[in-house]
Write a protein that holds these residues in place. Structure first.
Motif, mmCIF file in Angstrom:
data_model
loop_
_atom_site.group_PDB
_atom_site.id
_atom_site.type_symbol
_atom_site.label_atom_id
_atom_site.label_comp_id
_atom_site.label_asym_id
_atom_site.label_seq_id
_atom_site.Cartn_x
_atom_site.Cartn_y
_atom_site.Cartn_z
ATOM 1 N N LEU A 88 8.127 -7.471 -6.175
ATOM 2 C CA LEU A 88 8.783 -6.954 -4.973
ATOM 3 C C LEU A 88 8.159 -5.645 -4.528
ATOM 4 C CD1 LEU A 88 11.114 -7.126 -2.908
ATOM 5 C CD2 LEU A 88 12.494 -5.846 -4.550
ATOM 6 N N GLU A 89 7.842 -4.771 -5.486
ATOM 7 C CA GLU A 89 7.209 -3.497 -5.135
ATOM 8 C C GLU A 89 5.828 -3.716 -4.548
ATOM 9 O OE1 GLU A 89 7.363 -1.184 -8.698
ATOM 10 O OE2 GLU A 89 9.510 -0.802 -8.512
ATOM 11 N N VAL A 90 5.093 -4.701 -5.062
ATOM 12 C CA VAL A 90 3.763 -4.997 -4.514
ATOM 13 C C VAL A 90 3.891 -5.512 -3.091
ATOM 14 C CG1 VAL A 90 1.811 -6.588 -4.700
ATOM 15 C CG2 VAL A 90 2.610 -5.369 -6.714
ATOM 16 N N LEU A 91 4.837 -6.436 -2.874
ATOM 17 C CA LEU A 91 4.978 -7.020 -1.542
ATOM 18 C C LEU A 91 5.558 -6.039 -0.531
ATOM 19 C CD1 LEU A 91 6.202 -10.599 -2.461
ATOM 20 C CD2 LEU A 91 3.915 -9.882 -1.742
ATOM 21 N N SER A 92 6.299 -5.041 -0.989
ATOM 22 C CA SER A 92 6.857 -4.063 -0.047
ATOM 23 C C SER A 92 5.992 -2.815 0.069
ATOM 24 C CB SER A 92 8.279 -3.680 -0.478
ATOM 25 O OG SER A 92 8.251 -3.009 -1.720
ATOM 26 N N SER A 93 4.804 -2.847 -0.502
ATOM 27 C CA SER A 93 3.917 -1.685 -0.392
ATOM 28 C C SER A 93 3.402 -1.547 1.043
ATOM 29 C CB SER A 93 2.734 -1.819 -1.359
ATOM 30 O OG SER A 93 1.891 -2.866 -0.941
ATOM 31 N N THR A 94 2.999 -0.352 1.383
ATOM 32 C CA THR A 94 2.501 -0.068 2.728
ATOM 33 C C THR A 94 1.260 -0.888 3.030
ATOM 34 O OG1 THR A 94 3.351 2.165 2.488
ATOM 35 C CG2 THR A 94 1.784 1.792 4.258
ATOM 36 N N GLN A 95 0.369 -1.029 2.072
ATOM 37 C CA GLN A 95 -0.858 -1.775 2.298
ATOM 38 C C GLN A 95 -0.561 -3.244 2.615
ATOM 39 O OE1 GLN A 95 -0.295 0.011 -0.499
ATOM 40 N NE2 GLN A 95 -1.942 1.472 -0.796
ATOM 41 N N ASN A 96 0.389 -3.856 1.874
ATOM 42 C CA ASN A 96 0.722 -5.258 2.105
ATOM 43 C C ASN A 96 1.418 -5.434 3.452
ATOM 44 O OD1 ASN A 96 0.872 -8.022 1.317
ATOM 45 N ND2 ASN A 96 3.034 -7.720 0.878
ATOM 46 N N LEU A 97 2.323 -4.532 3.783
ATOM 47 C CA LEU A 97 3.009 -4.624 5.072
ATOM 48 C C LEU A 97 2.022 -4.469 6.230
ATOM 49 C CD1 LEU A 97 6.271 -2.628 4.325
ATOM 50 C CD2 LEU A 97 5.987 -5.099 4.504
ATOM 51 N N THR A 98 1.066 -3.552 6.102
ATOM 52 C CA THR A 98 0.059 -3.345 7.146
ATOM 53 C C THR A 98 -0.822 -4.575 7.297
ATOM 54 O OG1 THR A 98 0.041 -0.987 6.671
ATOM 55 C CG2 THR A 98 -1.833 -1.857 7.885
ATOM 56 N N ALA A 99 -1.272 -5.130 6.192
ATOM 57 C CA ALA A 99 -2.142 -6.309 6.252
ATOM 58 C C ALA A 99 -1.391 -7.490 6.861
ATOM 59 C CB ALA A 99 -2.638 -6.657 4.849
ATOM 60 N N ASN A 100 -0.133 -7.697 6.500
ATOM 61 C CA ASN A 100 0.645 -8.792 7.069
ATOM 62 C C ASN A 100 0.923 -8.577 8.553
ATOM 63 O OD1 ASN A 100 1.106 -10.811 5.055
ATOM 64 N ND2 ASN A 100 2.350 -9.318 3.962
#
Length: 190
Positions: A88-100
């Motif tokens: 969950l922490e990986v998926l809610s990271s800023t980098q993942n949110l930006t890429a998505n």
């Protein structure tokens, strides 16, 4: 002959029945009976104690196995919880949110502009959005945990938006994504 008078014959009596005689218990016999009884009671008591101890140890051993199984299950569930929390922490990271967000077609504004509601004045220089937060060479801040993560697929979201599981999870508020191809998915508002 003799000068003694002759004895008169005794009248004939019926023979008396013979009494059945039993030997009276002796003191040794009286003492032996309580000893045997107390010995039997003592042995039965010891047997009952040993049986109770055996049953108690069986119940305790079964409880120990149950506790060990529950502790193993608790440890496994704790590990699973930690793995899900990390995911969950990986998926809610800023980098993942930006890429998505960029994968879905959203663009970042490099120049923020603010609107003052009381005066209606615009502060800042409005320019068309077109920037990228990840830069031309990809994400500027490395995150090794994102190496194998997949991006959101809007087509898959459109297919699952009308499914009964998703509509029940939405709470019935009518928040279904638009199904028009080539558009950014957004909730339907009324």
């Amino acid at each position: 002959m003799s000068a003694l008078p002759l004895a008169s014959p005794r009248p004939a009596r019926s023979p008396a029945p013979r009494r059945h005689l039993e030997a009276a218990p002796t003191r040794a016999y009286r003492r032996a009976r309580p000893r045997v009884l107390s010995a039997v009671v003592t042995i039965a008591g010891i047997g009952a104690i040993l049986l109770a101890q055996l049953l108690l140890s069986i119940v305790l051993a079964e409880g120990a196995y149950t506790i060990a199984g529950l502790q193993t299950e608790q440890r496994d569930l704790l590990r699973q919880e930690q793995a899900l929390t990390e995911q969950l922490e990986v998926l809610s990271s800023t980098q993942n949110l930006t890429a998505n967000a960029e994968h879905l077609g959203m663009v970042a504004s490099g120049n923020p502009v603010f609107l003052d509601l009381s005066t209606g004045a615009v502060s800042g220089d409005p320019t068309p959005a077109g920037g990228s937060l990840t830069g031309s060479s990809g994400n500027q801040i490395g995150n090794a945990l994102l190496a194998g993560s997949t991006l959101v697929d809007p087509a898959a979201d459109d297919r699952t938006a009308g499914s009964p599981e998703n509509s029940a999870a939405g709470g019935g508020s009518g928040a279904q994504a638009s199904s028009t191809p080539g558009t950014i998915p957004s909730p339907t508002t009324r």
